[in-house]
Design a protein around this motif. Structure first.
Motif, mmCIF file in Angstrom:
data_model
loop_
_atom_site.group_PDB
_atom_site.id
_atom_site.type_symbol
_atom_site.label_atom_id
_atom_site.label_comp_id
_atom_site.label_asym_id
_atom_site.label_seq_id
_atom_site.Cartn_x
_atom_site.Cartn_y
_atom_site.Cartn_z
ATOM 1 N N LEU A 98 0.831 -1.210 0.000
ATOM 2 C CA LEU A 98 0.000 0.000 0.000
ATOM 3 C C LEU A 98 0.868 1.263 0.000
ATOM 4 O O LEU A 98 0.543 2.245 -0.677
ATOM 5 C CB LEU A 98 -0.937 -0.010 1.200
ATOM 6 C CG LEU A 98 -2.040 -1.078 1.178
ATOM 7 C CD1 LEU A 98 -2.866 -1.025 2.455
ATOM 8 C CD2 LEU A 98 -2.944 -0.913 -0.031
ATOM 9 N N ILE A 99 1.971 1.245 0.756
ATOM 10 C CA ILE A 99 2.878 2.395 0.757
ATOM 11 C C ILE A 99 3.475 2.595 -0.630
ATOM 12 O O ILE A 99 3.507 3.717 -1.157
ATOM 13 C CB ILE A 99 3.995 2.201 1.800
ATOM 14 C CG1 ILE A 99 3.419 2.328 3.214
ATOM 15 C CG2 ILE A 99 5.114 3.226 1.597
ATOM 16 C CD1 ILE A 99 4.407 2.022 4.315
ATOM 17 N N ALA A 100 3.946 1.498 -1.249
ATOM 18 C CA ALA A 100 4.536 1.587 -2.582
ATOM 19 C C ALA A 100 3.519 2.093 -3.600
ATOM 20 O O ALA A 100 3.847 2.898 -4.480
ATOM 21 C CB ALA A 100 5.076 0.224 -3.003
ATOM 22 N N MET A 101 2.268 1.648 -3.480
ATOM 23 C CA MET A 101 1.212 2.116 -4.379
ATOM 24 C C MET A 101 0.904 3.592 -4.137
ATOM 25 O O MET A 101 0.706 4.360 -5.073
ATOM 26 C CB MET A 101 -0.049 1.268 -4.196
ATOM 27 C CG MET A 101 0.080 -0.164 -4.689
ATOM 28 S SD MET A 101 -1.359 -1.201 -4.259
ATOM 29 C CE MET A 101 -2.665 -0.428 -5.222
ATOM 30 N N GLY A 102 0.848 3.971 -2.861
ATOM 31 C CA GLY A 102 0.512 5.350 -2.524
ATOM 32 C C GLY A 102 1.528 6.345 -3.048
ATOM 33 O O GLY A 102 1.174 7.436 -3.497
ATOM 34 N N ARG A 103 2.797 5.979 -3.027
ATOM 35 C CA ARG A 103 3.853 6.899 -3.439
ATOM 36 C C ARG A 103 3.725 7.304 -4.910
ATOM 37 O O ARG A 103 4.063 8.435 -5.272
ATOM 38 C CB ARG A 103 5.226 6.258 -3.213
ATOM 39 C CG ARG A 103 5.507 5.931 -1.781
ATOM 40 C CD ARG A 103 6.856 5.294 -1.621
ATOM 41 N NE ARG A 103 7.925 6.266 -1.839
ATOM 42 C CZ ARG A 103 9.207 6.006 -1.625
ATOM 43 N NH1 ARG A 103 9.575 4.824 -1.208
ATOM 44 N NH2 ARG A 103 10.111 6.931 -1.827
ATOM 45 N N ILE A 104 3.263 6.371 -5.758
ATOM 46 C CA ILE A 104 3.230 6.634 -7.198
ATOM 47 C C ILE A 104 1.815 6.491 -7.751
ATOM 48 O O ILE A 104 1.613 6.158 -8.906
ATOM 49 C CB ILE A 104 4.195 5.692 -7.945
ATOM 50 C CG1 ILE A 104 3.874 4.228 -7.620
ATOM 51 C CG2 ILE A 104 5.638 6.016 -7.596
ATOM 52 C CD1 ILE A 104 4.691 3.229 -8.430
ATOM 53 N N ALA A 105 0.827 6.759 -6.907
ATOM 54 C CA ALA A 105 -0.570 6.529 -7.291
ATOM 55 C C ALA A 105 -1.031 7.490 -8.381
ATOM 56 O O ALA A 105 -0.700 8.675 -8.366
ATOM 57 C CB ALA A 105 -1.467 6.665 -6.067
ATOM 58 N N ASP A 106 -1.809 6.948 -9.322
ATOM 59 C CA ASP A 106 -2.547 7.797 -10.250
ATOM 60 C C ASP A 106 -3.962 7.943 -9.706
ATOM 61 O O ASP A 106 -4.274 7.448 -8.611
ATOM 62 C CB ASP A 106 -2.530 7.204 -11.665
ATOM 63 C CG ASP A 106 -3.208 5.834 -11.723
ATOM 64 O OD1 ASP A 106 -3.560 5.280 -10.649
ATOM 65 O OD2 ASP A 106 -3.373 5.303 -12.831
ATOM 66 N N GLU A 107 -4.846 8.612 -10.433
ATOM 67 C CA GLU A 107 -6.199 8.879 -9.927
ATOM 68 C C GLU A 107 -6.970 7.596 -9.617
ATOM 69 O O GLU A 107 -7.566 7.484 -8.533
ATOM 70 C CB GLU A 107 -6.971 9.749 -10.927
ATOM 71 C CG GLU A 107 -8.345 10.186 -10.433
ATOM 72 C CD GLU A 107 -8.299 11.096 -9.220
ATOM 73 O OE1 GLU A 107 -9.274 11.115 -8.454
ATOM 74 O OE2 GLU A 107 -7.269 11.781 -9.032
ATOM 75 N N PRO A 108 -7.002 6.582 -10.523
ATOM 76 C CA PRO A 108 -7.728 5.340 -10.189
ATOM 77 C C PRO A 108 -7.171 4.636 -8.952
ATOM 78 O O PRO A 108 -7.929 4.064 -8.175
ATOM 79 C CB PRO A 108 -7.551 4.487 -11.452
ATOM 80 C CG PRO A 108 -7.340 5.464 -12.549
ATOM 81 C CD PRO A 108 -6.542 6.572 -11.934
ATOM 82 N N THR A 109 -5.846 4.701 -8.761
ATOM 83 C CA THR A 109 -5.245 4.068 -7.584
ATOM 84 C C THR A 109 -5.667 4.793 -6.311
ATOM 85 O O THR A 109 -5.964 4.168 -5.286
ATOM 86 C CB THR A 109 -3.713 4.052 -7.701
ATOM 87 O OG1 THR A 109 -3.340 3.428 -8.925
ATOM 88 C CG2 THR A 109 -3.083 3.291 -6.545
ATOM 89 N N LEU A 110 -5.712 6.116 -6.360
ATOM 90 C CA LEU A 110 -6.161 6.889 -5.194
ATOM 91 C C LEU A 110 -7.613 6.584 -4.872
ATOM 92 O O LEU A 110 -7.988 6.467 -3.699
ATOM 93 C CB LEU A 110 -5.967 8.382 -5.453
ATOM 94 C CG LEU A 110 -4.515 8.880 -5.435
ATOM 95 C CD1 LEU A 110 -4.433 10.298 -5.966
ATOM 96 C CD2 LEU A 110 -3.930 8.806 -4.026
#
Length: 413
Positions: A98-110
């Protein structure tokens, strides 16, 4: 035989092998986190430094998640979530993902992270930490600010420090007494580093710098407690709850029992019996059982973490919901009644007292109605239960009752 030529060939092979090892995440030392992401070729969730998690593609950090990576990352998140109960490493891997995803999140990921926060209360700590990474390294959005502020009710330790630290970087500030109080409470449970971050956030939000006294030697939050009491005299004090000496069961002990029981099935029969024995049925509805006078607990598991439910049961006046305020009604005859108000007809007021009694008061007899910053829920309800009953009651409430949908709740699934 040309030995120098063979030696050169061997050295060349070894050099190429070493270069390949350096490009492979599995070969670079012994990190705590190293998970291959299925469906994405040569892609890994990897701990590049202590507590620093990234998604590597062919050994290089992924700069931004796109539509191609999100489904695979989401599948890994679901897989780790299912493994978490049986494999202790999965919980750490899930937090890292989740941290790794949050760091480089695009709009759908957020959007996906926000849905996780709303749908799964028990996972809000990790999601808030992930969003704090996004807000620290990317833009600071109002929607993320709201999530981070709400997470102050549940984050602890380093996750609380991460959330408070990034909140000091938002231009937006909170002027609500509820959240200022919560920052003080979170800070009181922190180490010196965390206390300093809490003070910085309080100064950022309020623009105030309370004068430190001798008491501040133990904690700089003492001055803020005094400031809060003066600024908001009608609010609950910014003090950590204290358990009465006669409490049969302590918060920390029951919380440990709940964690120890987390991998075992809920004893539904014992939980349902405890719901009645602790007199919860007099005020609360859970599924089809009980009275809907106080808060309806049917969907409480979708709103609060298990530890929040336990805390609200042991310390009912530590946080009083604005939805269910308590009042004292004084009649013209001098009688006083305290509890939650409800409609009882055009000419009467119904008051539910802390003893579970319904008092009907004629409106014409009411002399004064005074708001009370204390819950009408009585203290010591768990004293009526055995330890096993108390634990199963909280676990019973931490799930949806029979008939409610247990379907997967992600709309992006």
């Amino acid at each position: 035989m040309n030995l120098p030529g063979k030696t050169f060939l061997i050295c060349t092979v070894l050099s190429l092998s070493l270069l390949a090892d350096l490009r492979s995440p599995l070969r670079a030392g012994s990190p705590e986190i190293s998970v291959q992401i299925e469906r994405l070729e040569n892609t890994w969730l990897y701990e590049v430094a202590d507590g620093d998690y990234q998604i590597l593609v062919e050994g290089e950090p992924l700069k931004r998640i796109t539509g191609a990576e999100l489904p695979a990352l989401r599948d890994l998140e679901i897989k780790l979530q299912k493994q978490k109960q049986k494999d202790p490493r999965a919980a750490q891997q899930l937090n890292a993902l989740l941290i790794a995803m949050g760091r480089i999140a695009d709009e759908p990921t957020l959007i996906y992270l926000h849905e996780l926060f709303e749908s799964y209360p028990e996972r809000r700590n990790d999601v808030a930490e992930a969003i704090s990474w996004y807000s620290q390294e990317n833009q600071r959005r109002d929607a993320d600010w709201r999530i981070l502020v709400r997470s102050l009710n549940i984050v602890e330790g380093k996750q609380a420090r991460a959330v408070m630290q990034v909140l000091t970087r938002f231009h937006r500030r909170s002027n609500k007494a509820q959240w200022i109080r919560q920052v003080i409470l979170v800070g009181l449970q922190q180490n010196p580093e965390g206390q300093a971050i809490a003070v910085k956030l309080l100064e950022h939000w309020t623009g105030q710098h309370p004068e430190q006294s001798g008491d501040a030697a133990s904690s700089p939050l003492v001055a803020w407690q005094k400031w809060f009491a003066q600024k908001y005299p009608d609010e609950l004090p910014a003090e950590l709850p204290v358990e009465p000496e006669d409490s049969r069961w302590k918060y920390a002990g029951l919380l440990k029992e709940l964690k120890d029981e987390s991998t075992k099935p809920v004893n539904l029969k014992l939980g349902a019996e405890a719901f009645v024995k602790a007199t919860c049925v007099k005020c609360h509805l859970f599924g089809k059982t009980g009275e809907k006078i106080g808060p309806d607990l049917t969907h409480v598991s979708r709103r609060f973490q298990q530890k929040e439910i336990l805390q609200a049961t042991i310390f009912p006046s530590h946080f009083v919901s604005e939805e269910y305020p308590t009042f004292t009604i004084i009649t013209s005859a001098g009688k006083s009644y305290t509890g939650m108000m409800g409609a009882a007809g055009p000419d009467e007021i119904m008051l539910l007292t802390s003893e579970g009694k319904r008092e009907l008061i004629k409106k014409k007899d009411v002399d004064e109605i005074i708001p009370v910053k204390k819950s009408s829920m009585p203290d010591g309800l768990l004293n009526l239960l055995t330890k096993a009953e108390a634990v199963q009651l909280i676990r019973y409430l931490s799930r949806l009752p029979e008939g409610a949908s247990e379907a997967y709740r992600h709309t992006t699934r």
